[in-house]
Enzyme design. Structure first.
Site, mmCIF file in Angstrom:
data_model
loop_
_atom_site.group_PDB
_atom_site.id
_atom_site.type_symbol
_atom_site.label_atom_id
_atom_site.label_comp_id
_atom_site.label_asym_id
_atom_site.label_seq_id
_atom_site.Cartn_x
_atom_site.Cartn_y
_atom_site.Cartn_z
ATOM 1 N N GLU A 137 -3.058 0.034 1.889
ATOM 2 C CA GLU A 137 -1.874 -0.668 1.367
ATOM 3 C C GLU A 137 -0.691 -0.537 2.331
ATOM 4 O OE1 GLU A 137 0.006 1.409 -1.842
ATOM 5 O OE2 GLU A 137 1.080 -0.342 -2.567
ATOM 6 N N GLU A 234 3.723 -1.270 -11.181
ATOM 7 C CA GLU A 234 4.010 0.019 -10.526
ATOM 8 C C GLU A 234 5.514 0.065 -10.284
ATOM 9 O OE1 GLU A 234 2.892 0.643 -6.365
ATOM 10 O OE2 GLU A 234 2.109 2.609 -6.873
HETATM 11 O O1 LIG Z 1 3.852 3.597 -3.154
HETATM 12 C C1 LIG Z 1 3.071 2.733 -3.525
HETATM 13 O O2 LIG Z 1 3.423 1.564 -3.589
HETATM 14 C C2 LIG Z 1 1.702 3.049 -3.938
HETATM 15 O O3 LIG Z 1 1.019 2.175 -4.341
HETATM 16 C C3 LIG Z 1 1.154 4.397 -3.889
HETATM 17 O O4 LIG Z 1 -0.233 4.312 -3.773
HETATM 18 C C4 LIG Z 1 1.659 5.388 -2.948
HETATM 19 O O5 LIG Z 1 1.711 6.596 -3.654
HETATM 20 MG MG LIG Z 2 1.922 0.281 -4.393
#
Ligand SMILES: O=C(O)C(=O)[C@@H](O)CO
Ligand SMILES: [Mg+2]
Length: 249
Positions: A137, A234
């Site tokens: 990522e 997230e």
């Molecule tokens: O920070 C992000 O965006 C994430 O997806 C995590 O995996 C990193 O901790």
């Molecule tokens: Mg992330």
């Protein structure tokens, strides 16, 4: 609308981790991710997912210690043994938790030697766990200073060099906006390599609604393309988790 997943490291933090699974299910989520599920008994977490009918989508490698720890070792020359030990520990948790994907974190590093190390470690990991989907990522360096994988061209180069069927892109729209300023354009260029998406508003990293990223357009684009993966929230809720869930409806 895409299928939405709750990141239990960021959402439902009003409760202890073990109570967040039920809260996510009650809020309408059918899937969850936990970034570092190493401080609780794996079987207890698995039970929570089964009891609440939840798919486990994602966990991260490596396991940091209880106080946080470095954000990965995969791109750090000289730490290949450490990377392999951590990856094996992650796999032991994954045997119980059964995540769809494991995000392999690169760590803080720079330059050609770091990229070569990242490629070699990922080749080893992909061959070592051939049935496990792995992701990388791009993460912006404003939020994670010095993080090796901080742009999409590098990610694409690494994916091509590793060339493993079980290694793909994790596309975090919040990071994409900070890195390129153009989420939809970045998705158009690299989305065909992605198996997992994460979302948050910009700039505050709160709910994915109302900020600089137009999620109405982005979600419509995912739907139009038939994106079949999960889209995970997230973000840091602006107030309480439940009060901010309108974005997914
Ligand atoms: O920070 C992000 O965006 C994430 O997806 C995590 O995996 C990193 O901790
Ligand atoms: Mg992330």
């Amino acid at each position: 609308m895409p299928k939405f997943c709750a990141n239990l490291t960021w959402l439902f933090r009003e409760r202890p981790l073990m109570d967040r699974f039920r809260a996510a299910a009650e809020a309408g989520f059918e899937a969850v991710e936990v970034l570092f599920p190493y401080d609780a008994p794996a079987q207890d977490m698995r039970d929570q997912m089964i009891w609440n009918g939840l798919t486990f989508v994602l966990m991260n490698c490596p396991p940091p210690n209880a106080t946080g720890g470095p954000q990965g070792f995969a791109a750090i020359p000289g730490l290949e043994d450490r990377f392999r030990r951590d990856f094996d520990r992650t796999l032991r948790f994954a045997q119980v938790l059964k995540p769809r994907h494991i995000h392999v974190m690169a760590g803080v590093a720079e330059g050609a030697e770091a990229e070569a190390t990242f490629v070699q470690n990922l080749k080893w990991a992909a061959a070592h766990a051939p049935k496990q989907s792995l992701t990388i990522e791009p993460i912006n360096r404003h939020d994670m200073p010095g993080y090796f994988l901080a742009d999409y061209d590098t990610a694409a180069r690494v994916l091509d060099a590793v060339a493993a069927p079980n290694l793909s892109l994790q596309f975090d729209a919040y990071h994409a906006h900070r890195i390129t300023g153009d989420v939809v354009g970045s998705w158009a260029a690299y989305g065909d390599r992605a198996v997992h998406v994460q979302v948050a508003g910009f700039p505050g990293r709160h709910e994915p609604a109302g900020g600089e990223i137009d999620y109405t357009i982005f979600f419509a684009r995912l739907d139009a393309e038939g994106y079949g993966g999960w889209v995970s929230g997230e973000y840091a809720p602006a107030t309480s988790t439940e009060a901010g869930l309108d974005w997914m409806r």
